[in-house]
Write an enzyme that holds these catalytic residues in place. Structure first.
Site, PDB file in Angstrom:
ATOM      1  N   ASP A  70       0.809  -1.221   0.000  1.00 41.27           N
ATOM      2  CA  ASP A  70       0.000   0.000   0.000  1.00 41.27           C
ATOM      3  C   ASP A  70       0.844   1.274   0.000  1.00 41.27           C
ATOM      4  O   ASP A  70       1.885   1.343   0.670  1.00 41.27           O
ATOM      5  CB  ASP A  70      -0.886  -0.012   1.254  1.00 41.27           C
ATOM      6  CG  ASP A  70      -1.755   1.208   1.384  1.00 41.27           C
ATOM      7  OD1 ASP A  70      -2.688   1.361   0.577  1.00 41.27           O
ATOM      8  OD2 ASP A  70      -1.498   2.039   2.291  1.00 41.27           O
ATOM      9  N   GLU A  81       0.693  -0.457  -4.919  1.00 41.21           N
ATOM     10  CA  GLU A  81      -0.178   0.690  -5.177  1.00 41.21           C
ATOM     11  C   GLU A  81       0.680   1.932  -5.315  1.00 41.21           C
ATOM     12  O   GLU A  81       1.319   2.369  -4.365  1.00 41.21           O
ATOM     13  CB  GLU A  81      -1.176   0.887  -4.033  1.00 41.21           C
ATOM     14  CG  GLU A  81      -2.099   2.065  -4.273  1.00 41.21           C
ATOM     15  CD  GLU A  81      -2.708   2.637  -3.001  1.00 41.21           C
ATOM     16  OE1 GLU A  81      -3.847   3.130  -3.070  1.00 41.21           O
ATOM     17  OE2 GLU A  81      -2.035   2.618  -1.963  1.00 41.21           O
TER      18      GLU A  81
END
Length: 590
Positions: A236, A306
């Site tokens: 993330d 991401e």
């Protein structure tokens, strides 16, 4: 850490030929490449708070996910990516981690995780963990020790002295950096008498990767989950991991959205806090650890990252190189950030062709249209676009990702200010919360028409359930031939074909760009997907647009409510005269 051999990856970029209106990639030749699970299967994102509640507290949990595994089997899902389930005070609903190697009690226990993992293995479903390396919770033991300057934790976080003090003694932040959720990126700590950095909310202090001990700790946490048997990680917010050590003020963005305010993240450019070169170095070490496990036992594991970076040349650096691999793929957010309401076939063609043109040789493409941070497809483009986009992303070459509920066309739920819990919305205030809140796309999964949509037995769920759940749900769409769900299942079946796995790809935007279409052919067998994004009915001469197309094909599936009505699934169709109603899509096979 020792180097390991780069594992083979699926090549989609051999001999690409670009035309004025499209491109063509030839089919794979013998010997055919061995496909990894992320190449051939769909990855399904579960937002655990909203998937299934097993104990009646109104919040989804691990046991609830396990109880719904057969849904993934019916969909043909190859892997499930679970958003964070680690111990957390839930300031950002799991993305603020207080222990990287344990489970939040609201979701269950490590035993529940083991049970879920075992049940998934029994069904041959891969388990992907959402891992958050940029920051921890301020309730993590590391932060407490850092606050108190207890070694070796003193510099585990980013600490800076005040720039000065106001007349009343209020400390002045080191610079003008603004957090993603609004307000200063700096919070004063009275005990340590310094500011700490948090690129997100104040309860998410950034880890200091200038200190090599921090990466060592993070690698140890990843190793813990690899030892637990996970099959991969979605990593993330990686571009936030490093900051420019000069700590200069960030400039205002001259192209900021209209109405942006100086205390909002979007008001600024972020050259000193986003996508610094050292990020790639840290991620390469994470990938190296994952590859060591694969080299040891031969089990394929995937690392996806991401990184919201508009420039594809910069984004594709996250693939790494043959000598230093990084991600198996960085997420492709082009359908979210680049494709806007009012788009047409030419817009899709340009986006798809550019991805393949710039993607590094040997890399795997990937496609998605939604996630937990963005409005649902039906909100952004309308319900009629659900089927066309599902067909498109799951049949283009590469990996594809489904955000929970997309298989039934779930819609955003309007959430009142009183019910808003997302920090991005709460920090914006009552007058502006709807501009920033992510709650509408995170509401509970709609399983059936019973109480709380079959998600929970609770009278009140953690977020309100959409009022349309009695008619828009999994049970209502199951077995209904032209429901979003059944169309989704048929599309997934095509991913198992050789035409998808090894076939050529030819893309076009016929009829002056109103339509986007592509063919996938392997040894003269294949299919064409056509989507009319225009406002009027279109007739496409596919035999003229594409190479190696027979005169007659068979309708494989069509979008919900397809017009004209005479085009039935299973019926023959002349490929020189394929009629598609406005905002509809069709797949023909031959």
């Amino acid at each position: 850490m020792r180097q390991v051999r780069l594992l083979p990856v699926l090549i989609f970029s051999l001999q690409i030929v670009f035309f004025t209106n499209g491109m063509k990639i030839p089919q794979k030749q013998d010997p055919l490449p061995e496909l990894k699970w992320w190449d051939s299967g769909i990855i399904y994102q579960v937002y655990p708070r909203s998937h299934q509640d097993s104990n009646g507290d109104g919040i989804g949990d691990l046991a609830g996910i396990q109880s719904r595994l057969d849904h993934f089997v019916e969909l043909g899902i190859q892997a499930v990516w679970i958003s964070p389930i680690y111990q957390s005070p839930m300031a950002d609903f799991g993305y603020d981690i207080s222990n990287f190697t344990d489970i939040a009690p609201v979701f269950g226990t490590l035993d529940d995780f083991r049970n879920l993992s075992d049940a998934m293995k029994e069904r041959n479903i891969k388990l992907v963990m959402d891992f958050v390396p940029n920051h921890s919770s301020d309730e993590h033991v590391w932060f407490n020790r850092s606050v108190n300057r207890i070694e070796p934790y003193t510099d585990y976080y980013v600490w800076k002295d005040a720039k000065g003090f106001e007349i009343d003694g209020t400390p002045i932040p080191p610079n003008n950096w603004v957090s993603v959720f609004g307000g200063s990126m700096w919070t004063w700590n009275d005990i340590r008498q310094q500011f700490y950095l948090h690129q997100f909310v104040a309860k998410q202090p950034d880890l200091n990767y200038e200190n090599p001990k921090v990466l060592t700790e993070i690698l140890a946490a990843i190793k813990f989950w690899l030892d637990m048997g996970v099959d991969g990680f979605r990593v993330d917010a990686v571009p936030h991991m490093f900051e420019d050590q000069r700590y200069l003020d960030e400039p205002a963005d001259p192209n900021a959205p209209e109405g942006s305010l100086p205390d909002e993240y979007r008001y600024y450019l972020h050259p000193y806090t986003y996508n610094l070169p050292k990020v790639l170095d840290a991620l390469a070490e994470i990938r190296q650890l994952i590859d060591i496990y694969t080299a040891f036992d031969g089990k394929d594991r995937c690392m996806m990252v991401e990184a919201t970076i508009p420039n594809l040349d910069d984004l594709f650096l996250y693939y790494g190189t043959e000598s230093r691999p990084i991600a198996h793929f960085p997420f492709n957010f082009e359908f979210i950030n680049r494709i806007k309401p009012g788009f047409n076939g030419t817009d899709i063609l340009s986006m798809v062709d550019e991805w393949f043109q710039k993607m590094p040789p040997g890399a795997t493409a990937n496609w998605l249209v939604g996630n937990h941070d963005n409005h649902r497809v039906s909100k952004r483009f309308g319900d009629y676009i659900v089927d066309p986009l599902n067909m498109l992303i799951h049949l283009l070459p590469g990996s594809s990702v489904t955000y929970y509920g997309e298989e039934i066309g779930m819609q955003d739920t309007w959430i009142s200010w009183v019910d808003t819990v997302d920090p991005a919305g709460c920090n914006a205030g009552e007058d502006r919360y709807e501009l920033f809140s992510r709650d509408p796309e995170r509401t509970p999964m709609q399983w059936d028409a019973t109480k709380s949509a079959g998600f929970s037995t609770a009278d009140r769920t953690w977020l309100p359930i959409h009022y349309n759940y009695t008619i828009l749900n999994v049970a209502a769409q199951s077995g209904s031939d032209e429901s979003h769900l059944e169309i989704y299942k048929k599309v997934e079946l095509l991913r198992r074909s050789n035409a998808f796995k090894f076939g050529s790809l030819e893309t076009k935007a016929p009829n002056d760009g109103a339509v986007f279409a592509f063919s996938r052919i392997y040894n003269s067998t294949g299919f064409i997907m056509l989507a009319n994004f225009g406002d009027a009915q279109e007739t496409v001469n596919a035999s003229l647009e594409f190479e190696d197309i027979p005169a007659i094909a068979r309708v494989y599936t069509r979008s919900q409510g397809f017009v004209p009505e005479g085009t039935f699934v299973g019926s023959s169709i002349n490929t020189n005269e394929i009629v598609i109603g406005a905002r509809h899509s069709l797949i023909v096979e031959f």
